[in-house]
Design a protein around this motif. Sequence first.
Motif, PDB file in Angstrom:
ATOM      1  N   LYS A 130       5.680  25.644  -6.208  1.00  0.00           N
ATOM      2  CA  LYS A 130       6.454  24.218  -5.888  1.00  0.00           C
ATOM      3  C   LYS A 130       8.170  23.743  -7.064  1.00  0.00           C
ATOM      4  N   GLN A 131       7.085  24.489  -8.105  1.00  0.00           N
ATOM      5  CA  GLN A 131       7.946  24.906 -10.123  1.00  0.00           C
ATOM      6  C   GLN A 131       8.880  25.604  -9.723  1.00  0.00           C
ATOM      7  N   ILE A 132       8.819  26.631  -9.039  1.00  0.00           N
ATOM      8  CA  ILE A 132       9.684  27.273  -9.041  1.00  0.00           C
ATOM      9  C   ILE A 132      11.003  26.887  -8.269  1.00  0.00           C
ATOM     10  N   ALA A 133      10.447  26.563  -7.382  1.00  0.00           N
ATOM     11  CA  ALA A 133      11.905  25.532  -6.292  1.00  0.00           C
ATOM     12  C   ALA A 133      12.462  24.881  -6.659  1.00  0.00           C
ATOM     13  N   TYR A 134      12.096  24.160  -7.742  1.00  0.00           N
ATOM     14  CA  TYR A 134      12.243  23.015  -8.178  1.00  0.00           C
ATOM     15  C   TYR A 134      13.424  23.541  -9.416  1.00  0.00           C
ATOM     16  N   GLU A 135      12.941  24.394 -10.173  1.00  0.00           N
ATOM     17  CA  GLU A 135      13.774  24.875 -10.850  1.00  0.00           C
ATOM     18  C   GLU A 135      15.125  25.666 -10.319  1.00  0.00           C
ATOM     19  N   LEU A 136      14.844  26.121  -9.253  1.00  0.00           N
ATOM     20  CA  LEU A 136      16.473  27.299  -8.661  1.00  0.00           C
ATOM     21  C   LEU A 136      16.773  26.218  -7.521  1.00  0.00           C
ATOM     22  N   ASN A 137      16.497  25.326  -7.647  1.00  0.00           N
ATOM     23  CA  ASN A 137      16.865  24.020  -6.938  1.00  0.00           C
ATOM     24  C   ASN A 137      17.145  25.097  -5.872  1.00  0.00           C
ATOM     25  N   VAL A 138      16.607  25.128  -4.819  1.00  0.00           N
ATOM     26  CA  VAL A 138      16.227  25.261  -3.271  1.00  0.00           C
ATOM     27  C   VAL A 138      14.658  24.817  -2.877  1.00  0.00           C
ATOM     28  N   SER A 139      14.345  24.890  -1.609  1.00  0.00           N
ATOM     29  CA  SER A 139      12.967  24.605  -0.905  1.00  0.00           C
ATOM     30  C   SER A 139      11.865  25.805  -1.220  1.00  0.00           C
ATOM     31  N   GLU A 140      10.908  24.784  -1.347  1.00  0.00           N
ATOM     32  CA  GLU A 140       9.622  25.401  -1.835  1.00  0.00           C
ATOM     33  C   GLU A 140       9.553  26.636  -0.711  1.00  0.00           C
ATOM     34  N   ALA A 141       9.989  26.712   0.389  1.00  0.00           N
ATOM     35  CA  ALA A 141       9.912  27.153   2.382  1.00  0.00           C
ATOM     36  C   ALA A 141      10.246  28.581   2.100  1.00  0.00           C
ATOM     37  N   THR A 142      11.596  28.383   0.727  1.00  0.00           N
ATOM     38  CA  THR A 142      13.184  29.711   0.574  1.00  0.00           C
ATOM     39  C   THR A 142      11.839  30.122  -0.460  1.00  0.00           C
ATOM     40  N   ILE A 143      10.755  29.709  -1.447  1.00  0.00           N
ATOM     41  CA  ILE A 143       9.976  30.191  -2.305  1.00  0.00           C
ATOM     42  C   ILE A 143       9.169  31.018  -1.843  1.00  0.00           C
ATOM     43  N   LYS A 144       8.670  30.374  -0.711  1.00  0.00           N
ATOM     44  CA  LYS A 144       7.066  31.758  -0.078  1.00  0.00           C
ATOM     45  C   LYS A 144       7.930  32.816   0.718  1.00  0.00           C
ATOM     46  N   ALA A 145       9.025  32.338   1.034  1.00  0.00           N
ATOM     47  CA  ALA A 145       9.388  33.368   1.360  1.00  0.00           C
ATOM     48  C   ALA A 145      10.228  35.032   0.553  1.00  0.00           C
ATOM     49  N   HIS A 146      10.798  34.073  -0.222  1.00  0.00           N
ATOM     50  CA  HIS A 146      11.078  34.809  -1.437  1.00  0.00           C
ATOM     51  C   HIS A 146       9.228  35.993  -2.013  1.00  0.00           C
ATOM     52  N   VAL A 147       8.716  35.560  -1.868  1.00  0.00           N
ATOM     53  CA  VAL A 147       7.109  35.173  -2.441  1.00  0.00           C
ATOM     54  C   VAL A 147       6.305  36.599  -1.729  1.00  0.00           C
ATOM     55  N   THR A 148       6.913  36.799  -0.040  1.00  0.00           N
ATOM     56  CA  THR A 148       6.199  37.278   0.878  1.00  0.00           C
ATOM     57  C   THR A 148       7.281  39.248   1.158  1.00  0.00           C
ATOM     58  N   ALA A 149       8.350  38.629   0.437  1.00  0.00           N
ATOM     59  CA  ALA A 149       9.397  40.037   0.399  1.00  0.00           C
ATOM     60  C   ALA A 149       8.951  40.506  -0.885  1.00  0.00           C
ATOM     61  N   ILE A 150       8.073  39.950  -1.723  1.00  0.00           N
ATOM     62  CA  ILE A 150       8.543  40.586  -3.278  1.00  0.00           C
ATOM     63  C   ILE A 150       6.613  40.946  -3.165  1.00  0.00           C
ATOM     64  N   LEU A 151       6.154  40.778  -2.083  1.00  0.00           N
ATOM     65  CA  LEU A 151       4.964  41.664  -1.864  1.00  0.00           C
ATOM     66  C   LEU A 151       5.313  42.972  -1.117  1.00  0.00           C
ATOM     67  N   ARG A 152       5.462  42.610  -0.506  1.00  0.00           N
ATOM     68  CA  ARG A 152       6.225  43.620   0.498  1.00  0.00           C
ATOM     69  C   ARG A 152       6.591  44.689  -0.474  1.00  0.00           C
ATOM     70  N   LYS A 153       7.483  44.722  -0.793  1.00  0.00           N
ATOM     71  CA  LYS A 153       8.722  45.433  -1.477  1.00  0.00           C
ATOM     72  C   LYS A 153       7.297  46.234  -2.662  1.00  0.00           C
ATOM     73  N   LEU A 154       7.294  45.670  -3.378  1.00  0.00           N
ATOM     74  CA  LEU A 154       5.817  45.946  -4.490  1.00  0.00           C
ATOM     75  C   LEU A 154       4.767  46.650  -3.669  1.00  0.00           C
ATOM     76  N   GLY A 155       4.462  46.564  -2.465  1.00  0.00           N
ATOM     77  CA  GLY A 155       3.808  46.803  -2.303  1.00  0.00           C
ATOM     78  C   GLY A 155       2.288  46.439  -2.280  1.00  0.00           C
ATOM     79  N   VAL A 156       2.120  45.338  -2.717  1.00  0.00           N
ATOM     80  CA  VAL A 156       0.487  44.535  -3.325  1.00  0.00           C
ATOM     81  C   VAL A 156       0.096  43.546  -2.234  1.00  0.00           C
ATOM     82  N   HIS A 157      -0.633  42.905  -2.413  1.00  0.00           N
ATOM     83  CA  HIS A 157      -0.765  41.866  -0.692  1.00  0.00           C
ATOM     84  C   HIS A 157      -0.945  40.521  -1.526  1.00  0.00           C
ATOM     85  N   SER A 158      -1.113  40.076  -3.255  1.00  0.00           N
ATOM     86  CA  SER A 158      -1.431  38.392  -3.431  1.00  0.00           C
ATOM     87  C   SER A 158      -0.412  38.696  -4.810  1.00  0.00           C
TER      88      SER A 158
END
Length: 221
Positions: A172-200
């Motif tokens: 929610k803090q990242i969403a506020y800083e980037l002026n996007v929804s929290e759902a958007t940040i969750k989607a970004h985090v999911t994509a980041i974990l997939r691209k980096l090959g990590v699980h958390s």
Amino acid sequence: MQLAQKIIIADDHPLFRAALQQAVAKAVPGVEVIEADSLTALQETVVQHGDADLVLLDLHMPGTNGFTGLVYLRGQNPGMPVVVVSGSEEPRVMRRAIDYGASGFIPKSSPLEVISDAIVAVLEGEVWLPQEVAEGADEVTEGDAEFAAKLGSLTPQQFRVLMMLTEGLLNKQIAYELNVSEATIKAHVTAILRKLGVHSRTQAVIEASRLGVEPPKTEMG
């Protein structure tokens, strides 16, 4: 040889950017200089000036964590040479910068004449390091190199989110800083974990911290 006509200076200290401009003007008469004071500004600048001949990059700008900015820039723009100009002057740090794709490493304590000579050398296709550092092996591990390649695959926004995760910010803090929804940040985090090959997110932060560099104990890092 015709020297480059467009160079990007990426550093968050106005006084040092001004000093670098002097060195660049001496090395490349008539050069066009574009400045950026954060990684976000640099990302936008590189998009607008994809024909730039060289980037002079500080390791410790806002939005970066050690080599992450260098690795990201090399992954997104492999044809654009990058020279690190930093107050971090440990030989190990300098050699790792080269291993991660930098075309040179110029200590900020260098005289302007040395900086100018280094810029000319890189523009002529050389890899430049201080003479006393050029020798000696300190290569990155295979794991670091593999992670660096994955990091380079992130989009600009995903990279910003990852860097904010390393600062301990919540979604929610990242969403506020980037002026996007929290759902958007969750989607970004999911994509980041997939691209980096990590699980958390914790694993992602630990991986990113491997590319960190201790900031120099001077004001201009």
